[in-house]
Design a protein around this motif. Structure first.
Motif, mmCIF file in Angstrom:
data_model
loop_
_atom_site.group_PDB
_atom_site.id
_atom_site.type_symbol
_atom_site.label_atom_id
_atom_site.label_comp_id
_atom_site.label_asym_id
_atom_site.label_seq_id
_atom_site.Cartn_x
_atom_site.Cartn_y
_atom_site.Cartn_z
ATOM 1 N N SER A 148 1.070 -1.231 0.184
ATOM 2 C CA SER A 148 -0.071 0.180 0.070
ATOM 3 C C SER A 148 0.830 1.607 0.275
ATOM 4 O O SER A 148 0.595 2.084 -0.511
ATOM 5 N N ASN A 149 2.672 1.282 0.373
ATOM 6 C CA ASN A 149 2.715 2.602 0.604
ATOM 7 C C ASN A 149 3.672 2.938 -0.994
ATOM 8 O O ASN A 149 3.373 2.098 -2.012
ATOM 9 N N THR A 150 3.416 4.443 -0.623
ATOM 10 C CA THR A 150 3.393 4.929 -2.277
ATOM 11 C C THR A 150 4.529 5.427 -2.176
ATOM 12 O O THR A 150 5.341 5.919 -3.722
ATOM 13 N N GLY A 151 5.186 5.607 -1.687
ATOM 14 C CA GLY A 151 6.521 6.190 -1.283
ATOM 15 C C GLY A 151 7.516 6.221 -0.035
ATOM 16 O O GLY A 151 6.438 5.708 0.652
ATOM 17 N N VAL A 152 8.333 7.268 0.512
ATOM 18 C CA VAL A 152 9.065 7.003 1.124
ATOM 19 C C VAL A 152 9.324 8.927 1.970
ATOM 20 O O VAL A 152 9.959 9.090 0.678
ATOM 21 N N THR A 153 9.083 9.319 2.543
ATOM 22 C CA THR A 153 9.296 10.263 2.866
ATOM 23 C C THR A 153 11.059 9.935 4.310
ATOM 24 O O THR A 153 11.164 9.407 5.087
ATOM 25 N N VAL A 154 12.074 10.649 3.488
ATOM 26 C CA VAL A 154 13.563 10.673 4.068
ATOM 27 C C VAL A 154 14.289 12.400 4.468
ATOM 28 O O VAL A 154 13.963 12.987 3.497
ATOM 29 N N THR A 155 14.337 12.493 5.764
ATOM 30 C CA THR A 155 14.473 13.010 6.110
ATOM 31 C C THR A 155 16.114 13.229 6.578
ATOM 32 O O THR A 155 16.767 12.141 7.656
ATOM 33 N N ALA A 156 17.085 14.347 6.378
ATOM 34 C CA ALA A 156 18.358 14.413 6.751
ATOM 35 C C ALA A 156 18.922 15.997 7.788
ATOM 36 O O ALA A 156 17.750 16.808 7.310
ATOM 37 N N ASN A 157 19.788 15.624 8.250
ATOM 38 C CA ASN A 157 20.365 16.475 9.293
ATOM 39 C C ASN A 157 20.628 17.328 8.338
ATOM 40 O O ASN A 157 22.361 16.993 7.989
ATOM 41 N N ILE A 158 20.540 18.909 8.476
ATOM 42 C CA ILE A 158 21.688 19.737 7.436
ATOM 43 C C ILE A 158 22.711 19.627 8.375
ATOM 44 O O ILE A 158 21.660 20.791 9.125
ATOM 45 N N PRO A 159 23.842 20.101 7.954
ATOM 46 C CA PRO A 159 25.118 20.771 9.211
ATOM 47 C C PRO A 159 24.353 22.378 8.758
ATOM 48 O O PRO A 159 24.118 22.620 7.838
ATOM 49 N N ALA A 160 24.797 22.534 10.225
ATOM 50 C CA ALA A 160 24.951 24.805 10.639
ATOM 51 C C ALA A 160 25.953 25.090 9.524
ATOM 52 O O ALA A 160 26.802 24.356 9.156
ATOM 53 N N ASP A 161 25.402 26.029 8.930
ATOM 54 C CA ASP A 161 26.008 26.994 7.776
ATOM 55 C C ASP A 161 27.346 27.583 8.266
ATOM 56 O O ASP A 161 27.589 28.518 8.816
ATOM 57 N N ALA A 162 28.186 26.884 8.870
ATOM 58 C CA ALA A 162 29.585 27.471 10.178
ATOM 59 C C ALA A 162 31.332 27.248 9.333
ATOM 60 O O ALA A 162 31.602 27.949 9.873
ATOM 61 N N SER A 163 30.999 26.687 8.994
ATOM 62 C CA SER A 163 32.213 26.551 8.616
ATOM 63 C C SER A 163 32.467 26.311 6.871
ATOM 64 O O SER A 163 31.809 26.133 6.465
ATOM 65 N N GLY A 164 33.728 26.409 5.912
ATOM 66 C CA GLY A 164 33.999 26.708 4.650
ATOM 67 C C GLY A 164 33.136 27.284 4.436
ATOM 68 O O GLY A 164 32.658 28.692 4.744
ATOM 69 N N SER A 165 33.185 27.610 3.123
ATOM 70 C CA SER A 165 31.649 28.458 2.046
ATOM 71 C C SER A 165 30.342 27.840 2.632
ATOM 72 O O SER A 165 29.468 28.596 2.484
ATOM 73 N N GLY A 166 29.791 27.025 3.661
ATOM 74 C CA GLY A 166 28.563 27.183 4.438
ATOM 75 C C GLY A 166 27.711 26.175 3.010
ATOM 76 O O GLY A 166 28.019 25.530 2.588
ATOM 77 N N MET A 167 26.516 25.690 3.811
ATOM 78 C CA MET A 167 25.878 25.128 3.127
ATOM 79 C C MET A 167 24.381 25.679 2.087
ATOM 80 O O MET A 167 24.094 24.793 1.434
ATOM 81 N N VAL A 168 23.945 26.597 2.434
ATOM 82 C CA VAL A 168 23.505 26.712 1.517
ATOM 83 C C VAL A 168 23.593 27.019 0.357
ATOM 84 O O VAL A 168 25.366 28.540 -0.350
ATOM 85 N N GLY A 169 23.263 26.553 -0.249
ATOM 86 C CA GLY A 169 23.704 26.589 -2.046
ATOM 87 C C GLY A 169 24.009 25.801 -2.594
ATOM 88 O O GLY A 169 24.304 25.489 -3.447
ATOM 89 N N GLY A 170 23.985 25.142 -1.340
ATOM 90 C CA GLY A 170 24.581 23.306 -2.228
ATOM 91 C C GLY A 170 23.589 22.804 -1.768
ATOM 92 O O GLY A 170 22.162 22.715 -2.639
#
Length: 275
Positions: A148-170
């Motif tokens: 009966s399942n039509t799909g799966v929702t998978v959720t990830a913990n996005i690292p904080a935008d604190a080092s390097g170029s950051g995650m925003v725009g990734g």
């Protein structure tokens, strides 16, 4: 023009950044014609880079040949060993560039700063751990992917935008591994989420039943394991750890009943008396 490249298969290149996969920079420039300055033949071009407020030579000078004059798209390449080995190179710096052109008589002209700068970021993002996996379509049974399942929702913990170029725009991509097709069959599953707008939070994507069915090893009683892959704005990638707490067993076989019948006694009264 300044173009950064990662030449190995699967390398991620983001222009304006030097990341963990970058191994070459191509500089394109115009060399004056002989009509403009015939003395350039026999002279040379020296690239320079500024990491911290002062220019230093980048690689060796290259001699100008007669055929080079008038070339509006003359190129010079700098490899990773040369770039990263230049004095002042540090992860996190912003590199500015210019060229010095010298004629055959030894007269030199410092070119203007190039319009393009390169930010050095070879820092990989933190592990994008899986926060949760939830099947879609009732009934939802924890630990199973059913008919009966039509799909799966998978959720990830996005690292904080604190080092390097950051995650925003990734970018975020989920991968799956299904038991029975080998230990190394991790492969992308579903479409990626590009140009992330936030970080330090949990973000999810829906994976359709069709995407799962198309994965190598998909079969009844096989186990699906998920992980996240994440790229920061500069293109550095981190393979997340496997989410062993949220695996799902594939069970899409619907139970069947051969027949349903009632055994009625020939004489209901006798049956009642017997009881």
């Amino acid at each position: 023009q300044i173009v950064v490249a990662g030449t190995d298969v699967g390398d991620t290149t983001v222009q304006g950044y030097w990341n963990q996969y970058s191994d070459n920079i191509t500089f394109t420039m115009a060399i004056p014609t002989t009509a403009t300055d015939p003395t350039l033949t026999g002279g040379n071009i020296q690239l320079q880079v500024d990491f911290d407020g002062s220019y230093t030579n980048l690689g060796s000078s290259v001699q100008i040949a007669a055929l080079d004059q008038g070339n509006a798209a003359y190129t010079m390449d700098i490899n990773a060993a040369t770039f990263e080995g230049t004095t002042g190179w540090t992860d996190g710096d912003q590199a500015k560039f210019r060229a010095i052109i010298t004629d055959d008589a030894g007269n030199s002209t410092n070119g203007d700063d190039a319009a393009t700068t390169i930010t050095i970021d070879e820092t990989s993002p933190a592990d994008p751990t899986i926060a949760d996996t939830t099947t879609i379509g009732a009934p939802v049974t924890d630990g199973y992917f059913n008919a009966s399942n039509t799909g799966v929702t998978v959720t990830a913990n996005i690292p904080a935008d604190a080092s390097g170029s950051g995650m925003v725009g990734g970018k975020l991509q989920f991968q799956a591994k299904i038991s029975g097709s080998g230990a190394n069959n991790w492969a992308d599953i579903g479409d990626p989420k590009t140009n992330l707008t936030t970080s330090g939070d949990a973000q999810g994507l829906t994976i359709t039943a069709a995407s799962l069915a198309g994965h190598a090893g998909y079969a009844e009683d096989a186990t699906i394991t998920y992980r996240a892959v994440i790229w920061d704005k500069a293109g550095n990638r981190t393979l997340g750890s496997a989410y062993t707490a949220g695996t799902q067993v594939i069970d899409t076989t619907v139970p069947t009943v051969a027949s349903v019948f009632a055994n009625t006694p020939a004489n209901p009264l006798l049956s009642l008396i017997h009881i």
